[in-house]
Design an enzyme around this catalytic site. Sequence first.
Site, PDB file in Angstrom:
ATOM      1  N   HIS A 106       0.847  -1.201   0.000  1.00  7.69           N
ATOM      2  CA  HIS A 106       0.000   0.000   0.000  1.00  7.69           C
ATOM      3  C   HIS A 106       0.874   1.239   0.000  1.00  7.69           C
ATOM      4  O   HIS A 106       2.078   1.187   0.282  1.00  7.69           O
ATOM      5  CB  HIS A 106      -0.962   0.008   1.201  1.00  7.69           C
ATOM      6  CG  HIS A 106      -0.319   0.382   2.498  1.00  7.69           C
ATOM      7  ND1 HIS A 106      -0.160   1.683   2.903  1.00  7.69           N
ATOM      8  CD2 HIS A 106       0.225  -0.377   3.485  1.00  7.69           C
ATOM      9  CE1 HIS A 106       0.433   1.717   4.080  1.00  7.69           C
ATOM     10  NE2 HIS A 106       0.690   0.465   4.448  1.00  7.69           N
ATOM     11  N   CYS A 107       0.249   2.366  -0.316  1.00  4.99           N
ATOM     12  CA  CYS A 107       0.867   3.678  -0.145  1.00  4.99           C
ATOM     13  C   CYS A 107      -0.204   4.571   0.476  1.00  4.99           C
ATOM     14  O   CYS A 107      -1.059   4.062   1.201  1.00  4.99           O
ATOM     15  CB  CYS A 107       1.439   4.225  -1.459  1.00  4.99           C
ATOM     16  SG  CYS A 107       0.262   4.289  -2.829  1.00  4.99           S
ATOM     17  N   GLU A 108      -0.201   5.855   0.201  1.00  7.65           N
ATOM     18  CA  GLU A 108      -1.193   6.725   0.842  1.00  7.65           C
ATOM     19  C   GLU A 108      -2.615   6.390   0.390  1.00  7.65           C
ATOM     20  O   GLU A 108      -3.518   6.247   1.202  1.00  7.65           O
ATOM     21  CB  GLU A 108      -0.890   8.199   0.559  1.00  7.65           C
ATOM     22  CG  GLU A 108      -1.810   9.148   1.301  1.00  7.65           C
ATOM     23  CD  GLU A 108      -1.451  10.613   1.109  1.00  7.65           C
ATOM     24  OE1 GLU A 108      -2.124  11.456   1.721  1.00  7.65           O
ATOM     25  OE2 GLU A 108      -0.496  10.932   0.347  1.00  7.65           O
ATOM     26  N   GLY A 114       2.267   2.220  -4.294  1.00  7.93           N
ATOM     27  CA  GLY A 114       2.039   0.833  -3.888  1.00  7.93           C
ATOM     28  C   GLY A 114       1.835  -0.108  -5.072  1.00  7.93           C
ATOM     29  O   GLY A 114       2.515  -1.141  -5.174  1.00  7.93           O
ATOM     30  N   TYR A 148      -3.248   3.759   3.029  1.00  3.48           N
ATOM     31  CA  TYR A 148      -3.176   4.084   4.456  1.00  3.48           C
ATOM     32  C   TYR A 148      -4.302   5.027   4.867  1.00  3.48           C
ATOM     33  O   TYR A 148      -4.852   4.895   5.965  1.00  3.48           O
ATOM     34  CB  TYR A 148      -1.813   4.710   4.799  1.00  3.48           C
ATOM     35  CG  TYR A 148      -1.697   5.040   6.268  1.00  3.48           C
ATOM     36  CD1 TYR A 148      -1.539   4.020   7.211  1.00  3.48           C
ATOM     37  CD2 TYR A 148      -1.756   6.351   6.730  1.00  3.48           C
ATOM     38  CE1 TYR A 148      -1.454   4.303   8.570  1.00  3.48           C
ATOM     39  CE2 TYR A 148      -1.670   6.643   8.083  1.00  3.48           C
ATOM     40  CZ  TYR A 148      -1.509   5.621   8.996  1.00  3.48           C
ATOM     41  OH  TYR A 148      -1.436   5.900  10.355  1.00  3.48           O
TER      42      TYR A 148
END
Length: 199
Positions: A106-108, A114, A148
Amino acid sequence: MKAAVDRLVEEDLIGDGTDTFCLPTTRGKHQDLKSISADTMADILTGSYDDVIDTYRIIDCRYPYEYDRGHIKDAENKYTRDQVQQLLHDTQACDVTGKRNILIFHCEFSSERGPKMMRFLRAQDRTQNEANYPSLTFPEVYLLDGGYKAFYHKDKALCQPMEYKPMLHPGHCDDLRHFRSRSKSWAAGDKKRTISRRP
């Protein structure tokens, strides 16, 4: 080869074709990737899938200043290709009980960093195991839908610390430039150099 790939997609099989995905997936933005919801991520962390999952690793592809100000419990911060590629060299014990060893990227928002790192890992995994196709080091890999931000708003009690720092936070412009440049530096070797010749 194309028939094997079509079969993986049509039958919803994990990357090496040996089984179906053990987690419920959701229809995310990236149709070529298997996504899980924030609810499923919370269920993994609280042990709801312990009967089917032996180990899980959460790969947080955000920049360190984002990660340091709040991340999913036990997540590992890996934002460069070198860091992600290192996963393939980490020793992984073979589970004799038949339980799964999974990765969750994942990323933001899980919209760019991600997914790119997840695709990169799969490509490197395929290359590394080319002689034993379709075997993979990590056949079961997921993307956290909404990243996230979605998870934090769903269950911040499972975040350490319980904070959320956006990538574009005005107080981190210099950090953003630094880490964006660092994360792209691995691509420099991929580009062919052109030599300009004067007439």
